[in-house]
Design an enzyme around this catalytic site. Structure first.
Site, short mmCIF file in Angstrom:
data_model
loop_
_atom_site.label_atom_id
_atom_site.label_comp_id
_atom_site.label_asym_id
_atom_site.label_seq_id
_atom_site.Cartn_x
_atom_site.Cartn_y
_atom_site.Cartn_z
N GLY A 192 -16.01 -0.38 -3.52
CA GLY A 192 -15.00 0.02 -4.02
C GLY A 192 -14.49 1.19 -3.88
O GLY A 192 -15.74 2.14 -3.77
N TYR A 235 0.56 -0.84 0.55
CA TYR A 235 0.39 0.08 0.27
C TYR A 235 0.72 0.61 0.17
O TYR A 235 0.75 1.80 1.19
CB TYR A 235 -1.21 0.44 1.64
CG TYR A 235 -1.50 -1.14 1.01
CD1 TYR A 235 -2.19 -1.09 -0.18
CD2 TYR A 235 -2.54 -1.42 2.33
CE1 TYR A 235 -2.93 -2.63 -0.18
CE2 TYR A 235 -3.65 -2.49 2.13
CZ TYR A 235 -4.09 -3.11 1.23
OH TYR A 235 -5.14 -3.61 1.17
N ALA A 252 -18.14 4.11 -3.90
CA ALA A 252 -18.60 4.17 -2.66
C ALA A 252 -19.54 5.16 -2.04
O ALA A 252 -20.55 4.90 -1.45
CB ALA A 252 -17.16 3.76 -1.19
#
Length: 281
Positions: free
Chosen positions: A207, A55, A211
């Protein structure tokens, strides 16, 4: 915030976790805002945080999310941080790398980034088509024997892959995509429930890009209006009532978002409402 058992680990965590990816990828917030979002999650009762070494923006940025979490949670022993290894970010791309030697490097780098001497829950991020699945899982089993990993989880797996992993080492969690619009992993959820394995649905709000659009769906917005809540809370409550082994991990880059998600723990949907949500396509 209600709590649920985290697989067979012997501990319980908040039934709503936080997916931390939005804090570190393209369009990420400032470090100050990221820290504030994590602290808002803590204040809302969240004790389970999901991260990964990948990430980040690219290879040079690996571990960014883990470092942010470590800084925000420093000195807090009441939370569980789950991280993952098995993806790399060459030039910003997402690519699988499940080689045993790479997983060992990734785990050891995560230990440093998280400022820990062991990782409570380490998840294999995604099967690598170029590496035998059993070889990747055995690498995690070896790291567990060495005390670097306490518990092992899987992500993006099929039922067959879950069974293959279980023949090698105990598995306490599975993290697959699942939400009211995407039910492609219901078979994996069912098997996880039978085995007492926690199921951590990622993209529980369909996702990051979708959202905010959940409120455009008539059924979700109608139920939300009836309860005086947000459509996002309805979608998360549906997951919580779908199975007792589910612990959703909605992502957030703003305090308001994670506070809203945490509120789904207080929402109980009726049988009729659940039936309406069950037939959404």
């Amino acid at each position: 915030m209600n709590h649920r058992n985290l697989g067979s680990t012997g501990i319980s965590v908040s039934e709503m976790g936080m997916g931390c990816m939005p804090l570190s990828i393209t369009g990420r917030p400032s470090e100050e805002q990221a820290m504030a979002t994590i602290h808002a999650a803590l204040d809302a009762g969240i004790t389970f945080f999901d991260t990964a070494d990948c990430y980040c923006l690219d290879t040079a940025d690996m571990g960014h999310n883990e470092r942010i979490l470590a800084k925000a949670l420093r000195g807090n022993a009441s939370v569980v941080v789950a991280t993952k290894g098995g993806l790399i970010r060459p030039e910003g791309r997402w690519e699988a790398d499940g080689r045993p030697e790479r997983l060992r490097e990734a785990c050891e780098a995560s230990l440093l980034a998280l400022e820990q001497d062991h990782i409570f829950l380490y998840q294999f991020h995604r099967p690598d088509p170029l590496v035998p699945f059993a070889d990747s899982i055995q690498a995690l089993a070896d790291l567990q024997k060495e005390g670097k990993i306490v518990h092992i989880g899987l992500s993006n797996v099929t039922v067959a892959e879950l069974e293959e992993a279980l023949a090698i080492v105990p598995i306490v969690s599975v993290q697959n995509r699942l939400n009211v619009f995407d039910r492609s992993s219901l078979d994996v959820l069912k098997r996880s429930e039978e085995l007492g394995i926690s199921f951590l649905p990622y993209s529980p709000l369909n996702g990051m890009s979708q959202a905010g659009k959940i409120g455009e769906h008539d059924v979700l917005s109608g139920i939300a209006d009836e309860h005086g809540v947000t459509p996002q809370q309805v979608a998360l409550a549906w997951l919580l009532q779908l199975s007792p082994v589910i612990i959703p991990i909605p992502g957030a880059s703003r305090s308001e978002s994670i506070i809203n998600s945490a509120g789904a723990s207080d929402l109980t949907l009726s049988t009729i409402e659940l039936e309406q949500l069950n037939v959404i396509s």
